[in-house]
Design an enzyme around this catalytic site. Structure first.
Site, PDB file in Angstrom:
ATOM      1  N   HIS A  76       0.846  -1.194   0.000  1.00 19.93           N
ATOM      2  CA  HIS A  76       0.000   0.000   0.000  1.00 19.93           C
ATOM      3  C   HIS A  76       0.886   1.251   0.000  1.00 19.93           C
ATOM      4  O   HIS A  76       1.723   1.402   0.880  1.00 19.93           O
ATOM      5  CB  HIS A  76      -0.898   0.035   1.241  1.00 19.93           C
ATOM      6  CG  HIS A  76      -2.049  -0.920   1.161  1.00 19.93           C
ATOM      7  ND1 HIS A  76      -3.126  -0.868   2.014  1.00 19.93           N
ATOM      8  CD2 HIS A  76      -2.306  -1.938   0.302  1.00 19.93           C
ATOM      9  CE1 HIS A  76      -3.986  -1.820   1.690  1.00 19.93           C
ATOM     10  NE2 HIS A  76      -3.498  -2.489   0.665  1.00 19.93           N
ATOM     11  N   TYR A 204      -9.346   5.546   7.007  1.00 20.64           N
ATOM     12  CA  TYR A 204      -9.560   5.924   8.413  1.00 20.64           C
ATOM     13  C   TYR A 204     -10.656   6.986   8.450  1.00 20.64           C
ATOM     14  O   TYR A 204     -10.582   7.964   7.690  1.00 20.64           O
ATOM     15  CB  TYR A 204      -8.284   6.517   9.009  1.00 20.64           C
ATOM     16  CG  TYR A 204      -7.199   5.498   9.301  1.00 20.64           C
ATOM     17  CD1 TYR A 204      -7.105   4.900  10.548  1.00 20.64           C
ATOM     18  CD2 TYR A 204      -6.252   5.157   8.340  1.00 20.64           C
ATOM     19  CE1 TYR A 204      -6.100   3.988  10.836  1.00 20.64           C
ATOM     20  CE2 TYR A 204      -5.240   4.234   8.610  1.00 20.64           C
ATOM     21  CZ  TYR A 204      -5.173   3.657   9.865  1.00 20.64           C
ATOM     22  OH  TYR A 204      -4.175   2.752  10.142  1.00 20.64           O
ATOM     23  N   PRO A 296      -4.152   0.591  18.593  1.00 20.82           N
ATOM     24  CA  PRO A 296      -3.801   0.056  17.268  1.00 20.82           C
ATOM     25  C   PRO A 296      -3.966   1.045  16.119  1.00 20.82           C
ATOM     26  O   PRO A 296      -3.693   0.699  14.969  1.00 20.82           O
ATOM     27  CB  PRO A 296      -4.777  -1.127  17.105  1.00 20.82           C
ATOM     28  CG  PRO A 296      -5.910  -0.837  18.021  1.00 20.82           C
ATOM     29  CD  PRO A 296      -5.372  -0.020  19.145  1.00 20.82           C
ATOM     30  N   LYS A 300       1.118   0.035  15.056  1.00 24.05           N
ATOM     31  CA  LYS A 300       2.516  -0.002  15.501  1.00 24.05           C
ATOM     32  C   LYS A 300       2.889  -1.191  16.389  1.00 24.05           C
ATOM     33  O   LYS A 300       4.067  -1.498  16.546  1.00 24.05           O
ATOM     34  CB  LYS A 300       2.846   1.293  16.275  1.00 24.05           C
ATOM     35  CG  LYS A 300       2.806   2.536  15.416  1.00 24.05           C
ATOM     36  CD  LYS A 300       3.911   2.510  14.393  1.00 24.05           C
ATOM     37  CE  LYS A 300       3.776   3.588  13.360  1.00 24.05           C
ATOM     38  NZ  LYS A 300       4.069   3.188  12.012  1.00 24.05           N
ATOM     39  N   TYR A 387       3.977   6.816   9.687  1.00 22.04           N
ATOM     40  CA  TYR A 387       3.113   5.674   9.367  1.00 22.04           C
ATOM     41  C   TYR A 387       3.929   4.538   8.733  1.00 22.04           C
ATOM     42  O   TYR A 387       3.731   3.356   9.080  1.00 22.04           O
ATOM     43  CB  TYR A 387       1.964   6.106   8.443  1.00 22.04           C
ATOM     44  CG  TYR A 387       0.835   5.100   8.422  1.00 22.04           C
ATOM     45  CD1 TYR A 387      -0.289   5.263   9.221  1.00 22.04           C
ATOM     46  CD2 TYR A 387       0.913   3.949   7.635  1.00 22.04           C
ATOM     47  CE1 TYR A 387      -1.314   4.326   9.245  1.00 22.04           C
ATOM     48  CE2 TYR A 387      -0.105   3.001   7.648  1.00 22.04           C
ATOM     49  CZ  TYR A 387      -1.212   3.189   8.452  1.00 22.04           C
ATOM     50  OH  TYR A 387      -2.216   2.258   8.469  1.00 22.04           O
TER      51      TYR A 387
HETATM   52  C1  LIG Z   1      -7.081  -8.305  19.816  1.00 22.31           C
HETATM   53  C2  LIG Z   1      -5.840  -7.574  19.357  1.00 22.31           C
HETATM   54  C3  LIG Z   1      -5.855  -6.845  18.155  1.00 22.31           C
HETATM   55  C4  LIG Z   1      -4.711  -6.171  17.724  1.00 22.31           C
HETATM   56  N1  LIG Z   1      -4.740  -5.453  16.552  1.00 22.31           N
HETATM   57  C5  LIG Z   1      -3.634  -4.803  16.141  1.00 22.31           C
HETATM   58  C6  LIG Z   1      -3.611  -4.060  14.932  1.00 22.31           C
HETATM   59  O1  LIG Z   1      -4.610  -3.970  14.226  1.00 22.31           O
HETATM   60  N2  LIG Z   1      -2.432  -3.463  14.566  1.00 22.31           N
HETATM   61  C7  LIG Z   1      -1.285  -3.553  15.337  1.00 22.31           C
HETATM   62  O2  LIG Z   1      -0.220  -3.047  14.984  1.00 22.31           O
HETATM   63  N3  LIG Z   1      -1.288  -4.228  16.475  1.00 22.31           N
HETATM   64  C8  LIG Z   1      -2.424  -4.846  16.881  1.00 22.31           C
HETATM   65  N4  LIG Z   1      -2.402  -5.540  18.028  1.00 22.31           N
HETATM   66  C9  LIG Z   1      -1.146  -5.592  18.732  1.00 22.31           C
HETATM   67  C10 LIG Z   1      -0.228  -6.657  18.149  1.00 22.31           C
HETATM   68  O3  LIG Z   1      -0.981  -7.783  17.802  1.00 22.31           O
HETATM   69  C11 LIG Z   1       0.832  -6.943  19.184  1.00 22.31           C
HETATM   70  O4  LIG Z   1       1.576  -5.745  19.367  1.00 22.31           O
HETATM   71  C12 LIG Z   1       1.759  -8.098  18.831  1.00 22.31           C
HETATM   72  O5  LIG Z   1       1.065  -9.304  18.900  1.00 22.31           O
HETATM   73  C13 LIG Z   1       2.956  -8.124  19.777  1.00 22.31           C
HETATM   74  O6  LIG Z   1       3.676  -9.314  19.589  1.00 22.31           O
HETATM   75  P1  LIG Z   1       4.405 -10.002  20.817  1.00 22.31           P
HETATM   76  O7  LIG Z   1       5.110 -11.172  20.235  1.00 22.31           O
HETATM   77  O8  LIG Z   1       5.174  -8.997  21.573  1.00 22.31           O
HETATM   78  O9  LIG Z   1       3.244 -10.468  21.810  1.00 22.31           O
HETATM   79  P2  LIG Z   1       2.060 -11.503  21.603  1.00 22.31           P
HETATM   80  O10 LIG Z   1       1.656 -11.563  20.172  1.00 22.31           O
HETATM   81  O11 LIG Z   1       1.032 -11.159  22.614  1.00 22.31           O
HETATM   82  O12 LIG Z   1       2.715 -12.895  21.963  1.00 22.31           O
HETATM   83  C14 LIG Z   1       2.983 -13.272  23.292  1.00 22.31           C
HETATM   84  C15 LIG Z   1       2.956 -14.789  23.392  1.00 22.31           C
HETATM   85  O13 LIG Z   1       3.349 -15.171  24.702  1.00 22.31           O
HETATM   86  C16 LIG Z   1       2.492 -16.196  25.149  1.00 22.31           C
HETATM   87  N5  LIG Z   1       2.511 -16.183  26.616  1.00 22.31           N
HETATM   88  C17 LIG Z   1       1.933 -15.314  27.456  1.00 22.31           C
HETATM   89  N6  LIG Z   1       2.188 -15.633  28.730  1.00 22.31           N
HETATM   90  C18 LIG Z   1       2.942 -16.743  28.701  1.00 22.31           C
HETATM   91  C19 LIG Z   1       3.524 -17.556  29.694  1.00 22.31           C
HETATM   92  N7  LIG Z   1       3.358 -17.305  30.999  1.00 22.31           N
HETATM   93  N8  LIG Z   1       4.263 -18.635  29.313  1.00 22.31           N
HETATM   94  C20 LIG Z   1       4.438 -18.921  27.999  1.00 22.31           C
HETATM   95  N9  LIG Z   1       3.901 -18.175  27.012  1.00 22.31           N
HETATM   96  C21 LIG Z   1       3.171 -17.099  27.360  1.00 22.31           C
HETATM   97  C22 LIG Z   1       1.145 -15.841  24.549  1.00 22.31           C
HETATM   98  O14 LIG Z   1       0.273 -16.970  24.482  1.00 22.31           O
HETATM   99  C23 LIG Z   1       1.567 -15.370  23.168  1.00 22.31           C
HETATM  100  O15 LIG Z   1       1.648 -16.417  22.238  1.00 22.31           O
HETATM  101  C24 LIG Z   1      -3.532  -6.213  18.490  1.00 22.31           C
HETATM  102  C25 LIG Z   1      -3.513  -6.942  19.694  1.00 22.31           C
HETATM  103  C26 LIG Z   1      -4.654  -7.604  20.140  1.00 22.31           C
HETATM  104  C27 LIG Z   1      -4.612  -8.369  21.445  1.00 22.31           C
END
Ligand SMILES: Cc1cc2nc3c(=O)[nH]c(=O)nc-3n(C[C@H](O)[C@H](O)[C@H](O)COP(=O)(O)OP(=O)(O)OC[C@H]3O[C@@H](n4cnc5c(N)ncnc54)[C@H](O)[C@@H]3O)c2cc1C
Length: 396
Positions: A76, A204, A296, A300, A387
């Site tokens: 995009h 948006y 969101p 980011k 962005y």
């Molecule tokens: C519903 C939702 C919608 C979103 N939409 C957007 C969006 O549109 N745009 C955007 O940029 N961001 C969005 N986000 C944010 C984005 O998805 C996150 O920033 C991203 O997933 C971060 O990745 P991460 O690997 O840091 O954490 P996560 O993806 O949360 O991964 C963490 C992992 O650790 C595991 N875990 C947790 N506790 C434990 C434990 N005690 N032991 C072992 N494993 C554990 C979890 O099961 C998970 O698999 C959204 C988040 C959510 C919740």
């Protein structure tokens, strides 16, 4: 008796941060084990983010996990902003020479899990970490549960990539952390449906009934959001009610093209800004949502998880290759500079587009800000730069 296994870097969480880190380290011959609380099916089924900055796509290519991204990702070059009866486009490419890539976090996660397993990597699913111990001195240990038994993973370093509700941050004494938090009085109600998107790029919407976003995962799968109350429930919304409310908020040109359909998924995402400082404690490093989350609106969250991993992977590689510790020492301050840059943008953009009560003064200010943003070359460039993603700092 407690069973203990050993690895070089113990990673908690198989979200984007943990998987990307594990694969980047694997490519440099550094051994990791990922502990994941959920099952593989659960992790691969979660619907979350979908917009990748170029830096994130570049890291996926560096990890060699880009075959599907390059084939199916949608490039995009801009977004549209609808407000006050107008719709204006901001052209990222013209302003910065860069664009973003629409590719679901769900797909990215599936690609990385497959790549880790194909490479003989170790991901322990349904193995919740309970605590991180001895991370200040000696050899850190992750205490976790597997098949109902308590076990230990002993390692040189621990990467806490376990999201906002994980245990890595919880293992640090509260008085050693500084928390910054902003909670919004509204949330996003999102629907995922197998219908073609209304537009080739994201729209948006600032509407008097509240914010809306037209997004997508592919040419045939759409993701739409509407602002709702923070205490709303998915059970309160039928598919028809969602589509009706969306129709009210979209500009007429988008309503004409709106194709509705049955939900594949519907969920509510609370909006919150949160940062925990610092991001490192001895041999324990936090990355991604474990250390920070943001609304969101600016897409980011996932991209910051990737940029944390960019810095952390380089610091760990420098340690194992040259016994250097200076990059590990600088990880927190370097990652946090980009975190705060992204938080600044996400909160500003959230404030620009959402309905904050019935305050007409605030609405007028939003309209003035949007008019300026979509007519000024300088404002358009500043928006586009943020962005598409601020550059990674040099870190070597
Ligand atoms: C519903 C939702 C919608 C979103 N939409 C957007 C969006 O549109 N745009 C955007 O940029 N961001 C969005 N986000 C944010 C984005 O998805 C996150 O920033 C991203 O997933 C971060 O990745 P991460 O690997 O840091 O954490 P996560 O993806 O949360 O991964 C963490 C992992 O650790 C595991 N875990 C947790 N506790 C434990 C434990 N005690 N032991 C072992 N494993 C554990 C979890 O099961 C998970 O698999 C959204 C988040 C959510 C919740």
């Amino acid at each position: 008796m407690t069973k203990t296994i050993r690895t070089q870097v113990g990673i908690i969480g198989s979200g984007p941060a943990g998987l990307l880190l594990s694969h980047l380290l694997h490519q440099q011959g550094i051994e990791t084990i990922i502990l994941e609380r959920q099952s593989r099916e659960h992790v691969e089924g979660r619907i979350r983010a979908g917009v990748l900055e170029q830096g994130t796509a570049w890291l996926m290519r560096e990890a060699g996990v880009n075959e599907r991204l390059d084939r199916e990702g949608l490039v995009h070059d801009g977004v549209s902003l609808a407000f006050g009866g107008r719709m204006e486009r901001i052209d990222f490419k013209a302003h910065t020479g860069k664009g973003v890539i629409v590719y679901g976090q769900t797909e990215m996660t599936r690609d990385f899990i497959q790549a880790r397993l194909d490479a003989g990597g170790s991901i322990e699913f349904e193995a919740p970490a309970l605590a991180v111990e001895d991370y200040r001195t000696g050899s850190p240990r992750i205490v976790y549960q597997k098949n109902g038994e308590t076990q230990e993973l002993s390692c040189d370093f621990v990467a806490g990539c376990d999201g906002f509700h994980g245990v890595a941050r919880e293992s640090i004494p509260a008085e050693q952390l500084t928390l910054y938090e902003k909670v919004y009085p509204f949330a996003w109600l999102g629907i995922l449906a197998d219908v073609p998107p209304v537009n080739d790029e994201l729209i948006y919407v600032n509407h008097e009934r509240g914010f809306a976003l037209c997004s997508m995962r592919s040419h045939t799968r759409s993701r739409y959001y509407i602002q709702c109350s923070f205490d709303d429930k998915v059970e309160n919304w039928s598919d028809d009610a969602f589509w009706d409310e969306l129709r009210c908020r979209l500009p007429p040109s988008a309503v004409e093209k709106l194709v509705t359909g049955q939900r594949l998924e519907m969920s509510i995402t609370p909006l919150r800004g949160f940062v925990a400082e610092p991001m490192s404690f001895g041999k324990l490093f936090l990355a991604g949502d474990a250390a920070h989350i943001m609304p969101p609106t600016g897409a980011k969250g996932l991209n910051l998880a990737a940029s944390d991993v960019f810095y952390l992977s380089r610091a760990l590689i420098a340690y194992y290759a040259e016994k250097r510790t200076d990059l590990l020492d600088r990880y927190s301050e370097t990652a946090l500079r980009r975190v705060w840059g992204s938080i600044r943008f996400s909160l500003w953009y959230t404030g620009l587009l959402h309905k904050f009560g019935d305050d007409p003064f605030n609405h007028r200010l939003q309209m003035a800000d949007l008019a300026y943003l979509t007519s000024s070359e300088a404002a358009g460039t500043a928006f586009a730069e943020n962005y598409v993603g601020l550059p990674f700092e040099k870190f070597e």
